[in-house]
Design an enzyme around this catalytic site. Structure first.
Site, short mmCIF file in Angstrom:
data_model
loop_
_atom_site.label_atom_id
_atom_site.label_comp_id
_atom_site.label_asym_id
_atom_site.label_seq_id
_atom_site.Cartn_x
_atom_site.Cartn_y
_atom_site.Cartn_z
CB SER A 6 -0.87 0.01 1.26
OG SER A 6 -1.47 1.29 1.42
CE1 TYR A 30 -4.10 -1.90 5.06
CE2 TYR A 30 -3.01 0.13 4.40
CZ TYR A 30 -3.78 -0.98 4.08
OH TYR A 30 -4.23 -1.15 2.79
CE LYS A 57 -1.78 -3.67 2.86
NZ LYS A 57 -2.15 -4.98 2.28
P1 NAI Z 1 -12.01 -5.36 0.80
O1 NAI Z 1 -12.38 -5.20 2.22
O2 NAI Z 1 -13.04 -5.13 -0.25
O3 NAI Z 1 -11.39 -6.80 0.53
C1 NAI Z 1 -10.57 -7.46 1.45
C2 NAI Z 1 -11.06 -8.88 1.55
O4 NAI Z 1 -10.20 -9.63 2.41
C3 NAI Z 1 -12.46 -8.97 2.14
O5 NAI Z 1 -13.31 -9.68 1.26
C4 NAI Z 1 -12.25 -9.71 3.45
O6 NAI Z 1 -13.35 -10.54 3.82
C5 NAI Z 1 -11.01 -10.51 3.16
N1 NAI Z 1 -10.30 -10.89 4.38
C6 NAI Z 1 -10.03 -10.10 5.45
N2 NAI Z 1 -9.38 -10.79 6.39
C7 NAI Z 1 -9.23 -12.05 5.91
C8 NAI Z 1 -8.62 -13.22 6.42
N3 NAI Z 1 -8.04 -13.22 7.64
N4 NAI Z 1 -8.62 -14.34 5.66
C9 NAI Z 1 -9.20 -14.34 4.45
N5 NAI Z 1 -9.82 -13.27 3.92
C10 NAI Z 1 -9.82 -12.12 4.63
O7 NAI Z 1 -10.77 -4.39 0.56
P2 NAI Z 1 -9.87 -4.10 -0.75
O8 NAI Z 1 -9.75 -2.64 -0.85
O9 NAI Z 1 -10.31 -4.90 -1.91
O10 NAI Z 1 -8.45 -4.63 -0.21
C11 NAI Z 1 -7.71 -5.66 -0.85
C12 NAI Z 1 -6.25 -5.46 -0.50
O11 NAI Z 1 -5.76 -4.25 -1.07
C13 NAI Z 1 -5.98 -5.35 1.01
O12 NAI Z 1 -4.78 -6.04 1.34
C14 NAI Z 1 -5.79 -3.86 1.20
O13 NAI Z 1 -5.03 -3.55 2.35
C15 NAI Z 1 -5.10 -3.49 -0.09
N6 NAI Z 1 -5.17 -2.08 -0.41
C16 NAI Z 1 -6.34 -1.53 -0.83
C17 NAI Z 1 -6.38 -0.18 -1.13
C18 NAI Z 1 -7.59 0.47 -1.68
O14 NAI Z 1 -7.50 1.67 -2.06
N7 NAI Z 1 -8.73 -0.22 -1.76
C19 NAI Z 1 -5.20 0.69 -0.92
C20 NAI Z 1 -4.02 -0.01 -0.55
C21 NAI Z 1 -4.02 -1.35 -0.29
#
Ligand code: NAI
Length: 300
Positions: free
Chosen positions: A153, A166, A170
């Site tokens: 990130s 976080y 990251k």
């Molecule tokens: P999101 O919340 O839509 O998706 C994350 C998914 O991970 C969720 O479906 C959740 O149920 C699942 N999850 C959480 N803990 C879990 C576990 N222990 N085991 C299995 N599944 C688990 O969020 P998003 O934005 O799609 O995030 C995806 C990745 O991208 C994350 O690692 C986030 O930190 C990273 N990220 C996202 C950014 C953004 O702008 N959306 C910015 C920087 C990084």
């Protein structure tokens, strides 16, 4: 130019029940990969669990004519991580691609950051990526092939208010990725990291609505899909991606200032400008290259 296809490839996408992971899983499956759709199914903070989100994505993939299986395990436990990899082996007989994407948020200013908030976020992002990669690694090595993408990130690269947990996780993933790249080199295992920005439930109340409208998840997935394709030769790199822009992140070291003899804190103060100089920057591929530059200076 030919289309990038993943026929015969088996992929795991963690946290693929929502957001970015869901988009990655749909794209790879649409291009021929067999996909393990992992998701614990909790809320944005990681509370709760449900097999529903992963199952829904699998149904969507199947409706589109693709192949996928759902897995509801937790990336943050050793048993969960092993079960995710086992799901790929049992359903599809092998593993080629791992996208560590699962993530949660527990933001607090550092004054209010508790060990529990810190550990929980590290457990999912950093230790979770380690655990699933660790379970996958022997199979990728035996395969003589692997493509790994870890999800970092901008908050990790640059730091961010309220995200000591976080950001630590990251940035840790960047050192992790670079190490996997070194150790995977002779097995054709390539590991890269992305630092995305996208409109998901994670960011829906953190970024302005008009900006979010330009940050669809489909603007991140093409980079991930390319990095996990067999034609990708890049490894150990970090890319920022979002809103239609992709850029490589460089970790550079300035020319610095050196002393042949003993030096004092005053010498450091008096040479502060030279110590902080950013031109020319060197981009080392490993600690050996960095050490070699020191050796050159010591022997000059
Ligand atoms: P999101 O919340 O839509 O998706 C994350 C998914 O991970 C969720 O479906 C959740 O149920 C699942 N999850 C959480 N803990 C879990 C576990 N222990 N085991 C299995 N599944 C688990 O969020 P998003 O934005 O799609 O995030 C995806 C990745 O991208 C994350 O690692 C986030 O930190 C990273 N990220 C996202 C950014 C953004 O702008 N959306 C910015 C920087 C990084």
């Amino acid at each position: 130019m030919s289309e990038l296809r993943y026929d015969g490839r088996v992929a795991i996408v963690t946290g693929a029940g929502h957001g970015l992971g869901r988009r990655h899983a749909l794209e790879l499956a649409a291009r021929g990969a067999k996909v393990v759709v992992n998701d614990l199914g909790g809320d944005r903070t990681g509370a709760g669990a449900s097999a529903g989100p992963a199952q829904e994505v699998v149904e969507e993939i199947k409706k589109n004519g693709g192949e996928a299986v759902a897995n509801p395990d937790n990336v943050a436990t050793e048993d969960g991580a092993r079960a995710i990899v086992r799901t790929a082996l049992e359903a599809f007989g092998k593993l080629d691609i791992l996208i560590n994407n699962a993530g949660i948020l527990r933001d607090k200013s550092f004054k209010n950051m508790t060990p529990d908030l810190f550990d929980t976020v590290i457990a999912v992002h950093l230790r979770g990526s380690f655990l699933v990669s660790n379970a996958a690694w022997p199979h990728l090595r035996d395969n003589g092939y692997g493509r790994i993408v870890n999800t970092s990130s901008p908050a990790g690269i640059y730091g961010n208010f309220g995200q000591a947990n976080y950001a630590t996780a990251k940035m840790g993933l960047i050192g992790f990725t670079k190490t996997l790249a070194h150790e995977g080199a002779k097995y054709d295992i390539k590991a890269n990291a992305i630092a995305p920005v996208a409109a998901t439930r994670m960011t829906e109340d953190l970024l302005p609505a008009d900006f979010l409208g330009k940050l669809g998840v489909e603007k991140v997935t093409p980079l991930v899909a390319y990095l996990v394709h067999e034609s990708n030769e890049e490894t150990g790199q970090v890319y920022t991606v979002g809103g239609g822009r992709i850029a490589k992140v460089f970790i550079g070291e300035g020319p610095g200032h050196g002393w042949q003899d003993d030096f004092t804190p005053e010498d450091v103060r008096d040479n502060w400008e030279a110590i902080n100089a950013a031109d020319p920057l060197a981009f080392y591929k490993n600690p050996g290259e960095q050490m070699a530059s020191l050796t050159r200076q010591l022997s000059s």
